[in-house]
Scaffold this active site. Sequence first.
Site, mmCIF file in Angstrom:
data_model
loop_
_atom_site.group_PDB
_atom_site.id
_atom_site.type_symbol
_atom_site.label_atom_id
_atom_site.label_comp_id
_atom_site.label_asym_id
_atom_site.label_seq_id
_atom_site.Cartn_x
_atom_site.Cartn_y
_atom_site.Cartn_z
ATOM 1 N N ARG A 113 37.076 12.210 48.978
ATOM 2 C CA ARG A 113 36.373 13.071 48.028
ATOM 3 C C ARG A 113 36.617 14.515 48.470
ATOM 4 O O ARG A 113 36.174 14.928 49.543
ATOM 5 C CB ARG A 113 34.875 12.764 48.028
ATOM 6 C CG ARG A 113 34.064 13.567 46.998
ATOM 7 C CD ARG A 113 32.584 13.284 47.205
ATOM 8 N NE ARG A 113 31.753 13.974 46.248
ATOM 9 C CZ ARG A 113 31.202 13.410 45.182
ATOM 10 N NH1 ARG A 113 31.419 12.136 44.929
ATOM 11 N NH2 ARG A 113 30.434 14.091 44.363
ATOM 12 N N HIS A 140 37.332 12.332 38.136
ATOM 13 C CA HIS A 140 36.361 11.546 38.911
ATOM 14 C C HIS A 140 36.494 10.084 38.480
ATOM 15 O O HIS A 140 35.617 9.526 37.834
ATOM 16 C CB HIS A 140 34.955 12.068 38.628
ATOM 17 C CG HIS A 140 33.927 11.648 39.632
ATOM 18 N ND1 HIS A 140 34.137 10.672 40.576
ATOM 19 C CD2 HIS A 140 32.634 12.079 39.834
ATOM 20 C CE1 HIS A 140 33.043 10.512 41.307
ATOM 21 N NE2 HIS A 140 32.130 11.359 40.887
ATOM 22 N N GLN A 143 33.704 7.416 39.007
ATOM 23 C CA GLN A 143 32.587 7.622 38.082
ATOM 24 C C GLN A 143 32.943 7.074 36.706
ATOM 25 O O GLN A 143 32.110 6.466 36.026
ATOM 26 C CB GLN A 143 32.260 9.115 37.974
ATOM 27 C CG GLN A 143 31.066 9.431 37.074
ATOM 28 C CD GLN A 143 29.742 8.991 37.663
ATOM 29 O OE1 GLN A 143 29.432 9.326 38.791
ATOM 30 N NE2 GLN A 143 28.954 8.245 36.905
ATOM 31 N N ASP A 241 27.172 17.015 31.301
ATOM 32 C CA ASP A 241 27.427 17.365 32.697
ATOM 33 C C ASP A 241 26.727 18.691 32.970
ATOM 34 O O ASP A 241 26.251 19.358 32.038
ATOM 35 C CB ASP A 241 28.935 17.467 32.964
ATOM 36 C CG ASP A 241 29.269 17.440 34.455
ATOM 37 O OD1 ASP A 241 28.362 17.189 35.273
ATOM 38 O OD2 ASP A 241 30.438 17.672 34.797
ATOM 39 N N CYS A 282 26.145 11.685 35.006
ATOM 40 C CA CYS A 282 26.735 11.230 36.265
ATOM 41 C C CYS A 282 25.824 11.479 37.461
ATOM 42 O O CYS A 282 25.953 10.811 38.485
ATOM 43 C CB CYS A 282 28.087 11.896 36.479
ATOM 44 S SG CYS A 282 28.003 13.695 36.695
ATOM 45 N N ARG A 311 27.411 2.483 39.967
ATOM 46 C CA ARG A 311 28.394 3.017 40.909
ATOM 47 C C ARG A 311 28.656 1.987 42.013
ATOM 48 O O ARG A 311 29.804 1.808 42.437
ATOM 49 C CB ARG A 311 27.899 4.331 41.520
ATOM 50 C CG ARG A 311 27.850 5.523 40.580
ATOM 51 C CD ARG A 311 29.228 5.937 40.083
ATOM 52 N NE ARG A 311 30.159 6.207 41.147
ATOM 53 C CZ ARG A 311 30.221 7.349 41.846
ATOM 54 N NH1 ARG A 311 29.385 8.345 41.566
ATOM 55 N NH2 ARG A 311 31.121 7.517 42.800
#
Length: 351
Positions: A113, A140, A143, A241, A282, A311
């Site tokens: 990451r 991502h 995700q 977001d 997210c 997740r």
Amino acid sequence: MNNQIQRHCGKVRHFLDTMDFSKEDLLNIFELADLLKKADYDGSVPPLLKGATLAMIFDDPSTRTRVSFETAMTDLGGHAISLKPGEIHFGSHEAIQDTARVLSSMCHGIMIRTMDFKLIETLASYSTVPIFNAMSDYNHPTQGIADFMTMREHLPEGKKFDDIHVVFVGDSSEYGIISIETGHMCAALGLRYTIASPPKYSLSEKEQENIRNKMKESGGSLTVTDDVDNAIKDADFIVPDVWTYYGYEDQEAERLAAFSPKYQINMELLSRTPDHCKALHCLPAKRNVEITSEVMDHPTRSIVFQEAENRLHAQRGLLAWFLHHRLRVPDQEKVRDYENKAKSILKRYKP
């Protein structure tokens, strides 16, 4: 994206961008993640990765990614090691390619990451084990798997997954990586995707072309607009977001003025969508900024926390899909032979 980067090093396949995969690939990963989720609820997760080790490089803060990957490896019988720049020589006292080669010789997979997608591509080009992109400044993908896994679980009554309309509302500029990731997933899966953003913070022409090129193969569609009402009128799922970012505090006032209140996901906005339309996020979310607490905590219109839980289940599916076939099954006769030889050497120990 540098198309010259080798995504398949011999028999190694990396997970860098969901548009690298076919619809069939992604549906297989969903099916596996769904199965392992059921196994989890039954307390019966199979040890598909027994003896496997995952190196996890965190160059950026994480909650869901760190916990989900480490828990998933443990559930599957493997082990995860969390590594931070400063604790290892990654990119400072050691070249990226050297770190890739060393970790590849010791671990079965590498998760990273970092806010540098090109660095991830470089790592992948030298790694002989699968690389998992756990978020970059571009996309991502882990995700994305969790988000669409969640949508599959909450389809509108009578509607097939292939027919859903996914709408992103908010920042789809180069900083809006969730809008880009959602577009990549829709492109790979052949879904209808609409983006509603202020013109200044809208998806670049380059990225629109990138997504549309994939959609020519998959049958998906992309619409980019600043007309929120028209975008959401037949939405099945709405994805927002954050509007502001760490390190860009000087832009905060301008950004808030551009997005608020038109692009906020609140109950009034949801009232202009079909009754079955559900909101995702997210996380982490800035409550009552890009999405209200009333929406996030709503018992039927929000699937935010189901998405967060997924997740973990998505990570199980991804890790098993990419790593299981790479594990060598121990030859028990050889194991006993090595054990006996080792014990004969250990007898030489003198206290």
